[in-house]
Design a protein around this motif. Structure first.
Motif, PDB file in Angstrom:
ATOM      1  N   ARG A 155       0.831  -1.214   0.000  1.00 37.66           N
ATOM      2  CA  ARG A 155       0.000   0.000   0.000  1.00 37.66           C
ATOM      3  C   ARG A 155       0.864   1.262   0.000  1.00 37.66           C
ATOM      4  O   ARG A 155       0.484   2.275  -0.604  1.00 37.66           O
ATOM      5  CB  ARG A 155      -0.927   0.007   1.206  1.00 37.66           C
ATOM      6  N   SER A 156       2.003   1.206   0.664  1.00 41.10           N
ATOM      7  CA  SER A 156       2.861   2.391   0.764  1.00 41.10           C
ATOM      8  C   SER A 156       3.638   2.652  -0.521  1.00 41.10           C
ATOM      9  O   SER A 156       3.734   3.796  -0.985  1.00 41.10           O
ATOM     10  CB  SER A 156       3.840   2.234   1.929  1.00 41.10           C
ATOM     11  N   LEU A 157       4.197   1.597  -1.104  1.00 35.37           N
ATOM     12  CA  LEU A 157       5.071   1.757  -2.265  1.00 35.37           C
ATOM     13  C   LEU A 157       4.353   1.546  -3.590  1.00 35.37           C
ATOM     14  O   LEU A 157       4.745   2.119  -4.611  1.00 35.37           O
ATOM     15  CB  LEU A 157       6.256   0.792  -2.161  1.00 35.37           C
ATOM     16  N   GLY A 158       3.325   0.716  -3.587  1.00 30.45           N
ATOM     17  CA  GLY A 158       2.613   0.439  -4.844  1.00 30.45           C
ATOM     18  C   GLY A 158       3.526  -0.254  -5.841  1.00 30.45           C
ATOM     19  O   GLY A 158       4.376  -1.075  -5.476  1.00 30.45           O
ATOM     20  N   GLY A 159       3.369   0.080  -7.107  1.00 35.02           N
ATOM     21  CA  GLY A 159       4.218  -0.513  -8.138  1.00 35.02           C
ATOM     22  C   GLY A 159       3.518  -1.594  -8.924  1.00 35.02           C
ATOM     23  O   GLY A 159       2.285  -1.708  -8.918  1.00 35.02           O
ATOM     24  N   LYS A 160       4.313  -2.397  -9.601  1.00 37.74           N
ATOM     25  CA  LYS A 160       3.779  -3.417 -10.505  1.00 37.74           C
ATOM     26  C   LYS A 160       2.965  -4.451  -9.735  1.00 37.74           C
ATOM     27  O   LYS A 160       3.353  -4.905  -8.668  1.00 37.74           O
ATOM     28  CB  LYS A 160       4.931  -4.103 -11.236  1.00 37.74           C
ATOM     29  N   LYS A 161       1.827  -4.830 -10.318  1.00 33.82           N
ATOM     30  CA  LYS A 161       0.947  -5.809  -9.694  1.00 33.82           C
ATOM     31  C   LYS A 161       1.558  -7.203  -9.754  1.00 33.82           C
ATOM     32  O   LYS A 161       2.177  -7.580 -10.741  1.00 33.82           O
ATOM     33  CB  LYS A 161      -0.418  -5.815 -10.373  1.00 33.82           C
TER      34      LYS A 161
END
Length: 265
Positions: A155-161
């Motif tokens: 949740r904090s960094l996100g990025g590629k699924k």
């Protein structure tokens, strides 16, 4: 005036109560912990059947289910792994025979394995001796830290699924963060049991952590395939038993296999 709890509050209360029960039974070991393992296995199987195959119970299907119940009874009685796992695989073979006879689908056989093998693995990891306490605490540390940190790091960094078609909320950053947290917590628990001198331990932790995340994704895939949001409603805020133990059953099986192959734990 009634007080209505939010879903997050329900999840936290349920998690605290479940953790207290599970840790208490883990401390006791022996019969109480085997009972916990059987309850988990039975809950997983009931929910799996409800999700995947609600068809008629033919004679072969009933025999397969009876053999799984027998396997759980043998596990509860404290019989050795060869007998318990033999009963689980026997139940699965009958279930697959029922599939080829046109009496059910292959989901029954896979469900027996999915419920029976992890339940037995979890029980045998703990065993009747105090040494098994650290092994199961080690397992819990890996699974819980992976789950918690994968969520918050993702949740904090996100990025590629990680697997968008199965679980859109999971990311590669979360998976890596969860594995890193598992290494830290796993080594911490291992240090409580004695000096950590095996250089393969971090590698094993990463593999078990990764397998626990695969177990989470697998359960999500099964639910998505059958159009189900939650596996059940028995745990307030969490859903069903499968929803709560999807990562644990995978990790327990992996760690037990590691113990059989390497002699560790």
């Amino acid at each position: 005036m009634s007080l209505k709890l939010s879903n997050l509050q329900l999840r936290l209360i349920s998690a605290v109560i479940l953790a207290a029960i599970v840790l208490g039974l883990t401390w006791l070991g022996g019969m109480p912990f085997r009972l916990l393992a059987v309850v988990i296995g039975a809950g997983v199987f009931v929910e799996w059947r409800r999700i995947t195959d609600g068809g008629p119970k033919t004679w072969l299907v009933r025999i397969a289910e009876f053999l799984l119940i027998l396997a759980f009874a043998l596990l509860l009685a404290g019989l050795p792994p060869l007998i318990v796992f033999g009963a689980v695989f026997g139940a699965a073979l009958v279930a697959f025979a029922a599939k080829f006879a046109g009496q059910t689908t292959a989901w029954l056989g896979w469900g027996i394995l999915y419920a029976g093998i992890p339940a037995a693995s979890l029980a045998f990891l703990r065993g009747d001796h105090f040494d098994g306490l650290f092994t199961v605490l080690f397992l819990f540390a890996l699974v819980w830290s992976t789950d918690i940190f994968a969520y918050f790091v993702g949740r904090s960094l996100g990025g590629k699924k990680l697997a968008p078609s199965i679980s859109p909320g999971k990311t590669w950053s979360g998976a890596i963060g969860g594995a890193a947290a598992a290494v830290a917590s796993g080594l911490g628990v291992a240090a409580l049991a004695g000096p950590v001198g095996n250089p393969m331990l971090p590698v094993i932790i990463v593999l078990v952590s990764a397998w626990s995340q695969i177990g989470d994704l697998f359960e999500s895939w099964v639910k998505r395939k059958f159009g189900v949001k939650d596996s059940g409603t028995i745990i307030p805020g969490h859903g069903g038993v499968m929803d709560r133990v999807d990562a644990l059953v995978a990790a327990a099986t992996a760690l037990y296999l590691v113990r059989v192959v390497t002699g560790l734990f």
